[in-house]
Design an enzyme around this catalytic site. Structure first.
Site, PDB file in Angstrom:
ATOM      1  N   THR A  40       0.626  -1.422   0.018  1.00  0.00           N
ATOM      2  CA  THR A  40       0.423  -0.202  -0.243  1.00  0.00           C
ATOM      3  C   THR A  40       0.931   1.316  -0.056  1.00  0.00           C
ATOM      4  O   THR A  40       0.478   2.590  -0.704  1.00  0.00           O
ATOM      5  CB  THR A  40      -0.932  -0.033   1.665  1.00  0.00           C
ATOM      6  OG1 THR A  40      -1.452  -1.681   0.970  1.00  0.00           O
ATOM      7  CG2 THR A  40      -2.430   1.005   1.301  1.00  0.00           C
ATOM      8  N   HIS A  43       2.456   1.574  -3.498  1.00  0.00           N
ATOM      9  CA  HIS A  43       0.813   2.772  -4.456  1.00  0.00           C
ATOM     10  C   HIS A  43       0.974   3.992  -4.313  1.00  0.00           C
ATOM     11  O   HIS A  43       0.910   4.671  -4.768  1.00  0.00           O
ATOM     12  CB  HIS A  43      -0.609   1.733  -4.023  1.00  0.00           C
ATOM     13  CG  HIS A  43      -0.275   0.535  -4.455  1.00  0.00           C
ATOM     14  ND1 HIS A  43      -0.349  -0.015  -5.781  1.00  0.00           N
ATOM     15  CD2 HIS A  43      -0.177  -0.644  -4.234  1.00  0.00           C
ATOM     16  CE1 HIS A  43      -0.286  -1.197  -6.102  1.00  0.00           C
ATOM     17  NE2 HIS A  43      -0.585  -1.882  -4.599  1.00  0.00           N
ATOM     18  N   CYS A  96     -21.311   0.132  13.738  1.00  0.00           N
ATOM     19  CA  CYS A  96     -22.776  -0.605  12.946  1.00  0.00           C
ATOM     20  C   CYS A  96     -22.337  -1.471  13.511  1.00  0.00           C
ATOM     21  O   CYS A  96     -23.213  -2.117  14.898  1.00  0.00           O
ATOM     22  CB  CYS A  96     -21.726  -0.376  11.415  1.00  0.00           C
ATOM     23  SG  CYS A  96     -20.260  -1.362  11.136  1.00  0.00           S
ATOM     24  N   CYS A 107     -16.419  -4.310   9.933  1.00  0.00           N
ATOM     25  CA  CYS A 107     -17.145  -2.703   9.153  1.00  0.00           C
ATOM     26  C   CYS A 107     -16.851  -2.715   8.242  1.00  0.00           C
ATOM     27  O   CYS A 107     -16.314  -2.367   7.157  1.00  0.00           O
ATOM     28  CB  CYS A 107     -16.636  -1.780  10.808  1.00  0.00           C
ATOM     29  SG  CYS A 107     -17.048   0.242  10.273  1.00  0.00           S
TER      30      CYS A 107
HETATM   31 ZN    ZN Z   1     -18.568  -0.094  12.163  1.00  0.00          ZN
END
Ligand code: ZN
Ligand code: NAD
Length: 342
Positions: A40, A43, A96, A107
């Protein structure tokens, strides 16, 4: 403090002086000691189309680290200055459905350290206390620095039963290398590693592969038959992100086999779904680490003899970050560590 910063929307990183992070009441501040370079980060450094979409400069990059707590917020009781810790790089929303149920790795509102918020290639990094993993005393500091990608390897490798199974690891980048050692430790019978790069194939043998082959030269079905496997590979760990690797693997999987897909393709992948239907395969996507079951498993496997240190091949001081990034990009490397304590 000094930090590696993506200052503008374009290639490159600069070592700049930026303000020290200020902790919120639930945060801890860590004095960074060692960091690992991830794909990452490459990139982001190169500013490819993914980075141009995902990153808003200015940003301190990096997410693989170990360090020492120097300050805690007023609401933090269980962590103390002097503690040796790493950080879970996915900061989840906490509210959530999945977060509330304790399935935080699912998540959908994750913010990445060093991607969506200032990261760890710096002298100090701040994170919510719920993202901090406490290392055991006497643990290896370099290994602690790469708990994030080690966690990717463990999360993927342990997503299906491994004991006695024949495993194909597609791609022996740093994560495939660590996964090879994990499935060996977890009791796999044959561990076949498919990897075009000879440097990495040799590392894979040191990590416990039964055999490491170049997929351009060896047919994975022939390898299977030579090892006396009759029905096909029981478990595939897709760790290359390459379409052909996934197609090759599907063709040699046993009926009822399981594939865990960690590799991130850069474009759409065409697959023959008949392979999946008629072999009744299970294919599971893997993102990040389970919080904190994966971290627990990493810790106890190291304590029970798992050895991942051969996957670390290069070490640099942070001022030599350009050389460190070049080593990581070369492909002739495993994990590349930058030291921030000097
Ligand atoms: Zn969450
Ligand atoms: P890497 O890119 O260094 O390793 C990929 C390896 O696959 C390379 O060594 C490459 O030579 C090899 N390869 C290329 N073509 C192949 C083929 N046809 N068959 C077999 N191997 C082939 O990356 P890494 O850091 O080890 O990460 C592995 C993958 O996982 C990458 O795609 C990365 O983007 C992804 N990743 C995913 C997550 C996640 O949470 N899902 C997290 C980190 C990394």
């Amino acid at each position: 403090m000094l930090a590696l910063v993506k200052t503008t929307a374009g290639p490159g990183l600069s070592l700049d002086t930026v303000p020290d992070p200020q902790p919120g009441i639930n945060d801890v501040v860590v004095r960074v000691r060692k960091t690992g370079i991830c794909g990452t980060d490459l990139h982001i450094e190169a500013w490819d189309p993914w980075a141009a979409k995902a990153i808003t400069p200015p940003l301190v990059v990096g997410h693989e680290f170990v360090g020492e707590i120097v300050e805690v917020g007023s609401n933090v009781y269980d962590f103390h200055p002097g503690d040796m810790v790493s950080g879970e790089g996915h900061v989840v929303c906490g509210v959530c459905r999945h977060c509330l149920a304790g399935r935080r790795h699912l998540c959908a509102h994750t913010i990445g350290l060093g991607v969506g918020r200032d990261g760890a290639f710096a002298e100090y990094v701040a994170l919510p206390v719920t993202n901090i993993w406490h290392h055991w005393p006497g643990g290896d500091e370099e290994v602690a620095a790469i708990f994030d990608p080690f966690g990717n390897a463990v999360h993927t490798a342990l997503s299906f039963p491994i004991l006695g199974e024949d495993v194909l690891v597609s791609g022996a980048g740093p994560i495939g290398l660590m996964a090879t050692a994990v499935v060996r430790h977890a009791g796999a019978r044959h561990v076949v590693v498919s990897e075009p790069n000879p440097f990495r194939r040799e590392l894979a043998m040191r990590m416990g592969a039964t055999i490491a082959v170049d997929p351009r030269e060896r047919d994975l079905g022939d390898v299977m038959r030579e090892l006396g496997m009759v029905e096909g590979y029981d478990v595939v760990l897709e760790m290359s992100g390459h379409a052909q690797a996934m197609r090759d693997a599907l063709g040699v999987m046993a009926h009822g086999g399981n594939m865990a897909v960690l590799g991130i393709p850069t474009e759409e992948v065409a697959l023959d779904l008949n392979e999946i239907v008629f072999k009744m395969l299970t294919i599971r996507g893997i993102y990040g680490r389970e919080m904190y079951e994966t971290w627990y498993k990493m810790t106890v496997m190291l304590q029970s003899g798992l050895e991942i240190r051969p996957a670390i091949t290069h070490r640099f001081g942070f001022r030599d970050f350009e050389a460190a990034f070049a080593a990581a990009r070369s492909g002739d490397s495993g994990k590349v560590i930058m030291d921030w304590a000097q």
